[in-house]
Design an enzyme around this catalytic site. Structure first.
Site, mmCIF file in Angstrom:
data_model
loop_
_atom_site.group_PDB
_atom_site.id
_atom_site.type_symbol
_atom_site.label_atom_id
_atom_site.label_comp_id
_atom_site.label_asym_id
_atom_site.label_seq_id
_atom_site.Cartn_x
_atom_site.Cartn_y
_atom_site.Cartn_z
ATOM 1 N N SER A 1 0.818 -1.211 0.000
ATOM 2 C CA SER A 1 0.000 0.000 0.000
ATOM 3 C C SER A 1 0.855 1.266 0.000
ATOM 4 C CB SER A 1 -0.959 -0.041 1.197
ATOM 5 O OG SER A 1 -1.952 0.934 1.094
ATOM 6 N N ASP B 1 10.455 5.062 -9.910
ATOM 7 C CA ASP B 1 10.110 5.596 -11.224
ATOM 8 C C ASP B 1 10.799 6.924 -11.509
ATOM 9 O OD1 ASP B 1 8.509 3.413 -11.517
ATOM 10 O OD2 ASP B 1 6.622 4.515 -11.751
ATOM 11 N N LYS C 1 -0.613 -4.103 -3.334
ATOM 12 C CA LYS C 1 -1.907 -3.497 -2.991
ATOM 13 C C LYS C 1 -1.961 -2.121 -3.647
ATOM 14 C CE LYS C 1 -4.941 -2.129 0.823
ATOM 15 N NZ LYS C 1 -4.980 -0.668 0.574
#
Length: 418
Positions: free
Chosen positions: A315, A326, A340
């Site tokens: 999460s 990224d 999640k």
């Protein structure tokens, strides 16, 4: 004939009012105050309620439920507890969604959320998660100096019953409620450990101080920070840690998110902002395609960075890890994360003091990836030996295979930056 027809009309109107009044009281649907056209007007001898036609049609969908309740009220052999029936219906109606994260929260659960946000509660000192494979309640952290630690509870133990009542991952919140209580009182928890027979442990509750951030300076100026959960005092603790590292001229930073089950999205975004300059941290989309962006701003702590994750990093942990990976701000070491990639919102029902946690959105990393059921693949995969996994982040640094590899990767990042 005219008299009979009039009686039928009055009967229909009485049913419409009875259905509307009962359901409005039970589920708090909005009622128009005035001036609604087109609308449906339901009459009784005492009062008049005007509701939009669309609401009337919506109420008709609940007609079967009302008929069941009315039959029980009128004809059941004993006097029924209708409020208990309605509470049970509220707790179970969401099961059909087959989403373990969408749940009804009774008043006691709402009080627990307030405790968690404050960082203190009375209980036994365990952090739990629903096991991905067996859907049992799994211990992923035992708090230092807690009653659970004193009773010998280990990471990886499965909670299968509390005070003789069985629980599963889908009812974990109820199990937690049962384990919490007045300091000094006892609770008996039944555990499974590996292939052993279930065993009972009686634990004395006490006030637990949740320290969600721990940090230290390792050898060679390596900063090490463990972030256990994105709630409570996590943001303040994270900023305190960064101030300490800056003051001590840390050469690089390892953020350990192993076993971190997540928490508040806002906390993950705030912490990401401390480590990123201006740009996208994540974005969400609801079922209608509405997108919301969450961004960072200039002024980051500019330091070589490694994220340490495992199969229980979930999460909000994946939001932070995905953003830093990224954006090229960190290398990721460990094993694939939990996966999640959905967001829950808390909806409250103030009239009853209850609420619900409702899955409303999917979230995406800056590269546009939804990691739900997929997780994040580390840049450097390092498995923790099985005999160490059960100890989680309590493994001494010099034995921690994943941490030692993370230090090596960080040294490479420091050298590359030079």
């Amino acid at each position: 004939m005219g008299s009979m027809q009039a009686m039928k009309v009055r009967a229909k109107r009485w049913f419409a009012f009875g259905l509307g009044a009962v359901l409005l009281a039970c589920i708090c649907l909005p009622v128009a105050a005035s001036g609604v056209i087109p609308g449906i007007r339901a009459f009784s001898e005492e009062e008049t309620v005007t509701i939009p036609k669309s609401e009337y049609e919506r109420l008709q969908r609940f007609r079967l439920l009302d008929e069941i309740i009315r039959n029980v009220e009128l004809y059941y052999i004993d006097e029924p507890d209708v409020d208990a029936m309605l509470n049970f219906a509220a707790e179970t109606i969401l099961y059909s969604l087959e989403d373990p994260y969408t749940v009804y929260i009774p008043k006691e659960g709402m009080d627990k959320l307030v405790e968690e946000r404050s960082g203190t509660y009375a209980g036994v000192g365990m952090q739990l998660i629903e096991g991905a494979d067996d859907h049992l309640i799994t211990v992923i952290r035992v708090f230092a100096n807690s009653p659970a630690e004193g009773a010998g509870v280990q990471r990886g133990d499965k909670v299968i019953a509390v005070n003789g009542q069985e629980f599963f991952g889908s009812t974990m919140s109820q199990a937690v409620d049962e384990m919490r209580g007045t300091p000094g009182t006892e609770v008996t928890v039944t555990f499974l450990r590996g292939d052993e027979e279930p065993f009972d442990v009686t634990i004395t509750r006490q006030v637990i101080e949740i320290n969600n951030v721990e940090y230290e300076l390792l050898d060679n100026g390596i900063a090490y920070l463990q972030l256990y959960e994105f709630t409570g005092t996590d943001v303040r603790g994270f900023r305190d840690a960064l101030a300490f590292f800056k003051a001590n001229n840390a050469r690089g930073l390892i953020i350990d998110l192993r076993d971190n089950p997540g928490g508040y999205v806002a906390d993950a975004v705030i912490i990401a902002d401390e480590l990123l300059d201006e740009g996208l941290v994540m974005y969400t989309e609801d079922r209608y395609g509405t997108r919301s962006d969450y961004s960072s701003y200039n002024g980051k702590y500019d330091i070589p960075l490694v994220m340490l994750v495992n199969e229980f990093s979930a999460s909000a942990s994946e939001i932070l890890t995905g953003a830093l990976k990224d954006r090229g701000a960190a290398k990721v070491v460990g094993v694939r994360t939990f996966g999640k990639g959905i967001v829950q919102e808390l909806r409250t029902f103030p009239l009853h003091g209850t609420g619900m946690q409702l899955t409303t959105m999917r979230y995406f990393t800056p590269a546009g990836v939804c990691i739900h059921d997929a997780g994040i693949e580390p840049d450097v995969i390092v498995e923790q030996p099985e005999e160490l996994r059960v100890r989680g982040t309590s493994v001494p640094h010099h034995l921690d295979v994943q941490l030692l590899r993370a230090i090596e990767v960080l040294e490479e990042e420091i050298a590359n930056r030079k």
